[in-house]
Scaffold this active site. Structure first.
Site, mmCIF file in Angstrom:
data_model
loop_
_atom_site.group_PDB
_atom_site.id
_atom_site.type_symbol
_atom_site.label_atom_id
_atom_site.label_comp_id
_atom_site.label_asym_id
_atom_site.label_seq_id
_atom_site.Cartn_x
_atom_site.Cartn_y
_atom_site.Cartn_z
ATOM 1 N N CYS A 128 4.570 1.139 12.657
ATOM 2 C CA CYS A 128 5.634 2.059 12.252
ATOM 3 C C CYS A 128 5.870 3.128 13.299
ATOM 4 O O CYS A 128 6.994 3.449 13.616
ATOM 5 C CB CYS A 128 5.317 2.683 10.901
ATOM 6 N N ALA A 138 0.813 -1.212 0.000
ATOM 7 C CA ALA A 138 0.000 0.000 0.000
ATOM 8 C C ALA A 138 0.845 1.261 0.000
ATOM 9 O O ALA A 138 0.448 2.277 -0.572
ATOM 10 C CB ALA A 138 -0.941 -0.005 1.200
ATOM 11 N N THR A 139 2.015 1.219 0.618
ATOM 12 C CA THR A 139 2.866 2.418 0.635
ATOM 13 C C THR A 139 3.200 2.819 -0.805
ATOM 14 O O THR A 139 3.094 3.996 -1.172
ATOM 15 C CB THR A 139 4.158 2.150 1.438
ATOM 16 N N HIS A 160 -0.920 -8.126 3.196
ATOM 17 C CA HIS A 160 -0.519 -8.685 4.497
ATOM 18 C C HIS A 160 -1.408 -8.314 5.676
ATOM 19 O O HIS A 160 -1.113 -8.659 6.807
ATOM 20 C CB HIS A 160 0.955 -8.347 4.792
ATOM 21 N N GLN A 184 -6.851 -1.137 5.986
ATOM 22 C CA GLN A 184 -7.406 -1.814 7.157
ATOM 23 C C GLN A 184 -8.827 -2.324 6.925
ATOM 24 O O GLN A 184 -9.364 -3.046 7.760
ATOM 25 C CB GLN A 184 -7.391 -0.863 8.372
ATOM 26 N N THR A 234 9.009 -7.328 -12.958
ATOM 27 C CA THR A 234 8.463 -8.680 -13.112
ATOM 28 C C THR A 234 7.428 -8.953 -12.031
ATOM 29 O O THR A 234 7.683 -8.705 -10.848
ATOM 30 C CB THR A 234 9.611 -9.701 -13.030
HETATM 31 N N1 PLP Z 1 -2.026 2.506 5.348
HETATM 32 C C1 PLP Z 1 -2.485 1.929 6.464
HETATM 33 C C2 PLP Z 1 -3.761 2.426 7.073
HETATM 34 C C3 PLP Z 1 -1.791 0.874 7.052
HETATM 35 O O1 PLP Z 1 -2.258 0.309 8.162
HETATM 36 C C4 PLP Z 1 -0.601 0.415 6.432
HETATM 37 C C5 PLP Z 1 0.169 -0.696 7.035
HETATM 38 O O2 PLP Z 1 0.826 -0.563 8.032
HETATM 39 C C6 PLP Z 1 -0.153 1.050 5.273
HETATM 40 C C7 PLP Z 1 -0.895 2.095 4.754
HETATM 41 C C8 PLP Z 1 1.102 0.599 4.557
HETATM 42 O O3 PLP Z 1 0.895 -0.632 3.942
HETATM 43 P P1 PLP Z 1 2.109 -1.531 3.379
HETATM 44 O O4 PLP Z 1 2.729 -2.159 4.568
HETATM 45 O O5 PLP Z 1 1.478 -2.519 2.472
HETATM 46 O O6 PLP Z 1 3.039 -0.620 2.645
#
Ligand code: PLP
Length: 392
Positions: free
Chosen positions: A328, A73-74, A203, A181, A242
Site C-alpha cells: 500500500c 484484516a482491514t 491472502h 503477517q 452472506t
Molecule cells: N495489517 C498488515 C500487517 C498487513 O500486512 C496487511 C496487508 O497488507 C493488512 C493489515 C491488511 O490486510 P487485508 O489486505 O486483508 O485488508
C-alpha cells in the site's frame, strides 16, 4: 515471456493448489447459502463454514464463537478499534499503538482522533521493536485499548506480544493484535499471550483474497463490539452479509496446510533468507539490513542499498517481483513510515527494497535472484560518478 521470480509474498501469496482444490466444490455444486439451513444445500454450506471456524479457532486456542469472518484484516481492525471504542467510551477515550503499525491500524486511529479520542503512538528502537515498559508507562486510567502488531510487514520485526499482553491484562486494558503477517507462520495462543482481539487475513497464507477474521474474546474479559455492518445478523450479529463459503473453506484449508508445513517451511525460508542477505552484503558491503538479524520473520528481507534509488533498482531487476515497502505505501511516493521510525532519513528509506520469500520459492530461484540483485547493483555503481556514491 519468462515469469519474474516472485519475492513479494508479504504483499500477497499465491493460492496453494490444495487450497484451491478444497474451494472448488463450493464454487460449483455446493453452492448453498450458509444461512439457508432449511435445506440440504444450506446445511452443507453451514457445515463447511463451521469446520473452517473450528480449524481457525484451534490455531489460536480460541473458542469457535470468538471467530468472526470478515472481508479481510482491514475490516477486522476497523471493527475491533471502532467497535471497542464505541463500547468503552464511558471508561475513557485513550488508545495506545506504535508507529510502525500497518495503515489499517494507524489510519483508523487517526479517524478516532477526529472523533475526539487521544492516541499515544509509541516509538520503536532501531530494530523496529516496541518496548513493553513504554506500553506499561503509557497506560492511563482512561486507556481502553492497546493495539500492537505481531510482526511487521516491511521489516519482519517480531514484537514482544506476550509481554505486552501480560501488561494489558494486569491493567485491565483490552489488547488487539494485528497478526496478518504471523498468522499460520508463528504459533499463536491467545490465552497464553493474553490477546483479547486479533485480526488476520487469508491472502498472506496461501489462501484466497477477500476473506479475513477477527478473534474477539468472549470470556475473561468478554469483548463487546459495536456493530459496523448492519444487515441480516450473520456472524452472531457482529458482521452482516452472506458468508463467502468458498473463501471461508479456503481460509480454513490454508491454515491446515500451514499447520502441517510450518516448521519445515520456516526452517527452509530462514536458510534462504540468511543466504541471500549474506551473499548480497558480502558482494556489496554498503548494503544494510533494515530490521533485526534475529527475532525476524523467516521470510522477510529488507535491504537498504545506500546511495542508490530503490525505484531504479527495481526497474532494472527485471527477473524479480519485489516491492519498495508494503504494497500500500509503495503506491505513494512518501518514504516508508516504518523505515523512518527506525531513524532512517528519507534518502535511506528511498534506497530500501523488501524481498519477501514464500512457500513456492526454490533454492534455484533464490540463487538466481541473489545473482541478479548483485549484478544490477554492480552495474549501477559502475555508472555512477565516483564522488556521488561516496558522498552518499
Ligand atoms: N495489517 C498488515 C500487517 C498487513 O500486512 C496487511 C496487508 O497488507 C493488512 C493489515 C491488511 O490486510 P487485508 O489486505 O486483508 O485488508
Amino acid at each position: 515471456m519468462l515469469q519474474p521470480i516472485y519475492l513479494d509474498n508479504q504483499s500477497t501469496t499465491p493460492l496453494d493448489p490444495s487450497v484451491l482444490k478444497s474451494m472448488l466444490p463450493y464454487f460449483q455444486n455446493k453452492h448453498g447459502n450458509a444461512a439457508s439451513v432449511h435445506h440440504a444445500y444450506g446445511r452443507e454450506a453451514k457445515e463447511a463454514v463451521e469446520m473452517a471456524r473450528r480449524i481457525i479457532a484451534s490455531e489460536l486456542n480460541a473458542q469457535t464463537r470468538e471467530i468472526i469472518f470478515t472481508s479481510g484484516a482491514t475490516e477486522s481492525i476497523n471493527l475491533a478499534i471502532r467497535g471497542v471504542c464505541d463500547q468503552q467510551k464511558e471508561k475513557g477515550r485513550h488508545l495506545i499503538t506504535q508507529v510502525t503499525e500497518h495503515k489499517a491500524v494507524l489510519d483508523t486511529c487517526v479517524a478516532m482522533e477526529k472523533q475526539g479520542w487521544e492516541v499515544t503512538y509509541l516509538p520503536v528502537d532501531a530494530m523496529g521493536r516496541v518496548d513493553p515498559d513504554a506500553v506499561m508507562e503509557s497506560i492511563r486510567i482512561d486507556t481502553v485499548l492497546v493495539s500492537i502488531m505481531h510482526a511487521n510487514n516491511e521489516i519482519g520485526t517480531i514484537q514482544p506480544v506476550s509481554e505486552i499482553g501480560a501488561i494489558c491484562h494486569s491493567k485491565n486494558v483490552f489488547f488487539l493484535v494485528d497478526a496478518c503477517q504471523s498468522f499460520g507462520k508463528l504459533p499463536i495462543d491467545v490465552q497464553e499471550m493474553n490477546i483479547d482481539l486479533l485480526a488476520a487475513t487469508g491472502h498472506k497464507i496461501y489462501g484466497p483474497k477477500g476473506i479475513g477474521m477477527l478473534f474477539a474474546r468472549q470470556k475473561d474479559p468478554k469483548i463487546k463490539l459495536t456493530i459496523q455492518l448492519e444487515g441480516g445478523g450473520h456472524e452472531r450479529g457482529m458482521r452482516s452479509g452472506t458468508l463467502p463459503v468458498p473463501l471461508i473453506v479456503g481460509f480454513g484449508s490454508a491454515i491446515e496446510v500451514c499447520q502441517e508445513k510450518r516448521d519445515g517451511e520456516n526452517a527452509k525460508l530462514e536458510k534462504y533468507r540468511d543466504q541471500m542477505i549474506d551473499e548480497i552484503i558480502t558482494a556489496h558491503p554498503k548494503v544494510i539490513l533494515n530490521g533485526p538479524r534475529r527475532n525476524r520473520l523467516a521470510h522477510n528481507i529488507n535491504l537498504c542499498f545506500t546511495g542508490l534509488d530503490a525505484e531504479t533498482l527495481i526497474t532494472k531487476m527485471k527477473g524479480i517481483a519485489c516491492s519498495t515497502g508494503s504494497a500500500c505505501s509503495s503506491a505513494n511516493l512518501e518514504p516508508s513510515h516504518v523505515l523512518k521510525a527506525l531513524g532512517h532519513d528519507n534518502e535511506m528509506a528511498h534506497s530500501s527494497i523488501r524481498f519477501s520469500l514464500g512457500r513456492f520459492n526454490t533454492l534455484e530461484e533464490i540463487q538466481k535472484a541473489t545473482r541478479e540483485i548483485i549484478d544490477v547493483v554492480m552495474n549501477i555503481e559502475k555508472k555512477l560518478p565516483r564522488h556521488q556514491y561516496i558522498n552518499n
